[in-house]
Design a protein around this motif. Structure first.
Motif, PDB file in Angstrom:
ATOM      1  N   LEU A 169       0.852  -1.184   0.000  1.00  0.00           N
ATOM      2  CA  LEU A 169       0.000   0.000   0.000  1.00  0.00           C
ATOM      3  C   LEU A 169       0.887   1.233   0.000  1.00  0.00           C
ATOM      4  O   LEU A 169       1.659   1.451   0.946  1.00  0.00           O
ATOM      5  CB  LEU A 169      -0.916   0.024   1.232  1.00  0.00           C
ATOM      6  N   ASP A 170       0.814   2.035  -1.063  1.00  0.00           N
ATOM      7  CA  ASP A 170       1.559   3.286  -1.056  1.00  0.00           C
ATOM      8  C   ASP A 170       0.622   4.421  -0.649  1.00  0.00           C
ATOM      9  O   ASP A 170      -0.575   4.235  -0.446  1.00  0.00           O
ATOM     10  CB  ASP A 170       2.243   3.540  -2.402  1.00  0.00           C
ATOM     11  N   GLY A 171       1.190   5.625  -0.485  1.00  0.00           N
ATOM     12  CA  GLY A 171       0.402   6.761  -0.032  1.00  0.00           C
ATOM     13  C   GLY A 171      -0.070   6.615   1.409  1.00  0.00           C
ATOM     14  O   GLY A 171      -1.053   7.232   1.817  1.00  0.00           O
ATOM     15  N   HIS A 172       0.649   5.839   2.218  1.00  0.00           N
ATOM     16  CA  HIS A 172       0.299   5.620   3.624  1.00  0.00           C
ATOM     17  C   HIS A 172       1.468   6.090   4.503  1.00  0.00           C
ATOM     18  O   HIS A 172       2.390   5.330   4.777  1.00  0.00           O
ATOM     19  CB  HIS A 172      -0.004   4.143   3.890  1.00  0.00           C
ATOM     20  N   ARG A 173       1.392   7.328   4.937  1.00  0.00           N
ATOM     21  CA  ARG A 173       2.431   7.876   5.809  1.00  0.00           C
ATOM     22  C   ARG A 173       2.096   7.550   7.264  1.00  0.00           C
ATOM     23  O   ARG A 173       0.994   7.827   7.739  1.00  0.00           O
ATOM     24  CB  ARG A 173       2.543   9.380   5.636  1.00  0.00           C
ATOM     25  N   VAL A 174       3.056   6.971   7.965  1.00  0.00           N
ATOM     26  CA  VAL A 174       2.839   6.587   9.357  1.00  0.00           C
ATOM     27  C   VAL A 174       2.788   7.825  10.237  1.00  0.00           C
ATOM     28  O   VAL A 174       3.699   8.654  10.232  1.00  0.00           O
ATOM     29  CB  VAL A 174       3.944   5.623   9.837  1.00  0.00           C
ATOM     30  N   THR A 187      -1.878   5.450  10.087  1.00  0.00           N
ATOM     31  CA  THR A 187      -1.395   6.200   8.931  1.00  0.00           C
ATOM     32  C   THR A 187      -2.435   7.244   8.531  1.00  0.00           C
ATOM     33  O   THR A 187      -3.546   7.276   9.070  1.00  0.00           O
ATOM     34  CB  THR A 187      -1.136   5.269   7.729  1.00  0.00           C
ATOM     35  N   ASN A 188      -2.073   8.080   7.586  1.00  0.00           N
ATOM     36  CA  ASN A 188      -3.009   9.081   7.081  1.00  0.00           C
ATOM     37  C   ASN A 188      -4.168   8.464   6.309  1.00  0.00           C
ATOM     38  O   ASN A 188      -5.157   9.129   6.025  1.00  0.00           O
ATOM     39  CB  ASN A 188      -2.264  10.078   6.179  1.00  0.00           C
ATOM     40  N   ASN A 189      -4.063   7.161   5.983  1.00  0.00           N
ATOM     41  CA  ASN A 189      -5.099   6.494   5.195  1.00  0.00           C
ATOM     42  C   ASN A 189      -5.683   5.272   5.890  1.00  0.00           C
ATOM     43  O   ASN A 189      -6.216   4.378   5.222  1.00  0.00           O
ATOM     44  CB  ASN A 189      -4.556   6.089   3.818  1.00  0.00           C
ATOM     45  N   GLY A 190      -5.547   5.206   7.205  1.00  0.00           N
ATOM     46  CA  GLY A 190      -6.142   4.084   7.908  1.00  0.00           C
ATOM     47  C   GLY A 190      -5.249   3.493   8.972  1.00  0.00           C
ATOM     48  O   GLY A 190      -4.053   3.808   9.054  1.00  0.00           O
ATOM     49  N   ASP A 191      -5.824   2.638   9.809  1.00  0.00           N
ATOM     50  CA  ASP A 191      -5.106   1.980  10.894  1.00  0.00           C
ATOM     51  C   ASP A 191      -4.910   0.503  10.575  1.00  0.00           C
ATOM     52  O   ASP A 191      -5.751  -0.127   9.914  1.00  0.00           O
ATOM     53  CB  ASP A 191      -5.887   2.100  12.204  1.00  0.00           C
ATOM     54  N   PHE A 192      -3.783  -0.047  11.097  1.00  0.00           N
ATOM     55  CA  PHE A 192      -3.456  -1.451  10.883  1.00  0.00           C
ATOM     56  C   PHE A 192      -2.891  -2.016  12.182  1.00  0.00           C
ATOM     57  O   PHE A 192      -2.247  -1.291  12.955  1.00  0.00           O
ATOM     58  CB  PHE A 192      -2.427  -1.605   9.756  1.00  0.00           C
ATOM     59  N   THR A 193      -3.100  -3.289  12.414  1.00  0.00           N
ATOM     60  CA  THR A 193      -2.508  -3.953  13.567  1.00  0.00           C
ATOM     61  C   THR A 193      -1.687  -5.145  13.109  1.00  0.00           C
ATOM     62  O   THR A 193      -1.933  -5.726  12.049  1.00  0.00           O
ATOM     63  CB  THR A 193      -3.583  -4.427  14.560  1.00  0.00           C
ATOM     64  N   THR A 194      -0.701  -5.487  13.936  1.00  0.00           N
ATOM     65  CA  THR A 194       0.190  -6.578  13.575  1.00  0.00           C
ATOM     66  C   THR A 194       0.836  -7.156  14.822  1.00  0.00           C
ATOM     67  O   THR A 194       1.006  -6.472  15.841  1.00  0.00           O
ATOM     68  CB  THR A 194       1.295  -6.090  12.612  1.00  0.00           C
ATOM     69  N   ARG A 195       1.205  -8.423  14.739  1.00  0.00           N
ATOM     70  CA  ARG A 195       1.955  -9.055  15.830  1.00  0.00           C
ATOM     71  C   ARG A 195       3.424  -8.692  15.763  1.00  0.00           C
ATOM     72  O   ARG A 195       4.133  -8.701  16.770  1.00  0.00           O
ATOM     73  CB  ARG A 195       1.790 -10.573  15.761  1.00  0.00           C
ATOM     74  N   ARG A 196       3.925  -8.372  14.547  1.00  0.00           N
ATOM     75  CA  ARG A 196       5.343  -8.070  14.374  1.00  0.00           C
ATOM     76  C   ARG A 196       5.484  -6.897  13.407  1.00  0.00           C
ATOM     77  O   ARG A 196       4.797  -6.843  12.379  1.00  0.00           O
ATOM     78  CB  ARG A 196       6.104  -9.287  13.831  1.00  0.00           C
ATOM     79  N   LEU A 197       6.396  -5.992  13.734  1.00  0.00           N
ATOM     80  CA  LEU A 197       6.610  -4.795  12.923  1.00  0.00           C
ATOM     81  C   LEU A 197       8.083  -4.666  12.567  1.00  0.00           C
ATOM     82  O   LEU A 197       8.965  -4.862  13.418  1.00  0.00           O
ATOM     83  CB  LEU A 197       6.168  -3.544  13.697  1.00  0.00           C
ATOM     84  N   VAL A 198       8.359  -4.337  11.299  1.00  0.00           N
ATOM     85  CA  VAL A 198       9.722  -4.045  10.853  1.00  0.00           C
ATOM     86  C   VAL A 198       9.738  -2.626  10.303  1.00  0.00           C
ATOM     87  O   VAL A 198       8.939  -2.294   9.412  1.00  0.00           O
ATOM     88  CB  VAL A 198      10.195  -5.039   9.763  1.00  0.00           C
ATOM     89  N   VAL A 199      10.637  -1.783  10.821  1.00  0.00           N
ATOM     90  CA  VAL A 199      10.757  -0.394  10.372  1.00  0.00           C
ATOM     91  C   VAL A 199      11.991  -0.262   9.496  1.00  0.00           C
ATOM     92  O   VAL A 199      13.124  -0.436   9.966  1.00  0.00           O
ATOM     93  CB  VAL A 199      10.836   0.582  11.563  1.00  0.00           C
TER      94      VAL A 199
END
Length: 385
Positions: A169-174, A187-199
């Motif tokens: 998904l592009d156009g999604h700034r955290v 993000t500016n285009n919605g919320d997401f949840t996850t068990r694991r995050l990589v930055v």
């Protein structure tokens, strides 16, 4: 209502895209790759026509990692049915006294990589119409060095990721990350949840790390890289068949690199490493290209090359003080992994760096020693590797 994923990767540059690709390859489940700009944008560090690839490193562990990187690039080319790597060879040179040149030769020797050590005279006999080297210089030539097609490589990796079941998904700034056993990414285009995050957010990664409470005893160096293309009198002398990629080490570490014609007809790529500090959100504001940083080297070392560049482009480099990236977990939240400060190593090594970040996220044993890349190395004053 937020959408839920097994792993979310923030930042779709070459390292983030490689991480996402490795995650689907390793069966990580439902994987989301988020990008703040449009896909394949030109605001970060992974765009453009080409990047140098090489084993000729002054650190033995990078030379060792490049063995796997070449195998992985070959796999990506075959799976993507797209040619990305061109073997030009690479010539690294500088004064005989250069510590970096000596370390590069030693690293190649330790890792048993085929190479040739040449005098300046021998190098000029090999490239008589292209190079003009001082006689107090020394060179090492590594046959497997070459070029990678940058934007095309990111595109192929992203395509393989989505074909493998991943979502981009592009156009999604955290805007915010709320850590915990379940991480919430707003993000500016919605919320997401996850068990694991990589930055893997490139020059924006330090900001996200700070927002997540990671305190580092240094500031990342975020700089604008100047990219210049110069017209040559005889293009056939600077083609990928007749001219190698080039790196110069001198008293200022390595002031320039060069690549044969592979992007614009009749134009060779010669660029300085010296750059100016920037805010990644305003990279080009009120800053003129510093062509004076590279012009003396073009005039001194290269034959038949114009002294004025024909095309100017830019990207951003992000480095730590010891110039090795950070690949590690959040010190307080083990389900959050960071990859930051890859500039200088990130592109050529991106398949391996992505694999290491994937392994961390999935709690798998790392396939390479992560000691040079851990967060706490700065606290331990262990940056001299």
């Amino acid at each position: 209502m937020s959408q839920s994923y097994d792993v979310i990767v923030v930042g779709a540059g070459v390292v983030g895209s490689s991480t996402a690709y490795n995650l689907v390859q390793h069966g990580a489940g439902k994987v989301l790759l988020l990008e703040q700009f449009s896909s394949l944008h030109t605001r970060g560090s992974s765009h453009g026509g080409s990047r140098i690839t090489r084993r000729a490193y002054n650190k033995p562990f990078y030379v060792h990692m490049m063995d796997e990187a070449y195998r992985m690039w070959d796999q990506i080319e075959r799976e993507g049915k797209t040619k990305l790597y061109t073997n030009t060879g690479i010539l690294v040179f500088g004064p005989r006294t250069s510590p970096d040149l000596k370390k590069t030769i030693a690293s190649l020797h330790i890792n048993e990589v085929e190479h040739e050590v040449l005098t300046a005279e021998e190098a000029m006999l090999r490239y008589p119409h292209q190079l003009d080297l001082p006689f107090d210089h020394k060179c090492v030539f590594e046959r497997d060095g070459g070029t990678l097609l940058a934007t095309k490589a990111v595109s192929v990796i992203q395509r393989l990721f989505t074909e493998g079941g991943g979502e981009l998904l592009d156009g999604h700034r955290v805007k915010e990350i709320a850590p915990g056993p379940i991480v919430r990414v707003t993000t500016n285009n919605g919320d997401f949840t996850t068990r694991r995050l990589v930055v893997t957010a490139g020059p924006w990664a330090p900001t996200i790390m700070a927002q997540l409470g990671v305190k580092l005893p240094f500031k990342f160096s975020i700089r604008r890289a100047e990219v210049f293309y110069w017209r040559v009198e005889h293009p056939e002398l600077y083609s990928a068949d007749t001219f190698p990629s080039v790196i110069l080490y001198d008293d200022t570490h390595h002031p320039f690199y060069a690549m044969p014609i592979c992007e614009y007809p009749g134009l060779v790529k010669i660029c300085p490493y010296a750059t100016v500090c920037v805010d990644p959100d305003s990279r080009d504001e009120q800053i003129s290209p510093r062509v004076e940083d590279i012009q003396p080297y073009v005039a001194k070392y290269f034959k038949g090359v114009s002294t004025t560049p024909s095309i100017y482009e830019a990207c951003i480099i992000t480095k730590t003080p010891d110039e090795h990236p950070i690949i590690d977990r959040h010190p307080g939240h083990s389900n959050i992994v960071f990859g930051a400060g890859f500039s200088g190593h990130g592109f050529k090594l991106s398949p391996v760096m992505g694999k290491l970040l994937c392994e961390l996220a999935m709690d798998l044993p790392p396939s390479h020693d992560l000691t040079p890349f851990r967060l706490d190395r700065f606290n331990k004053h262990s940056s001299k590797l």
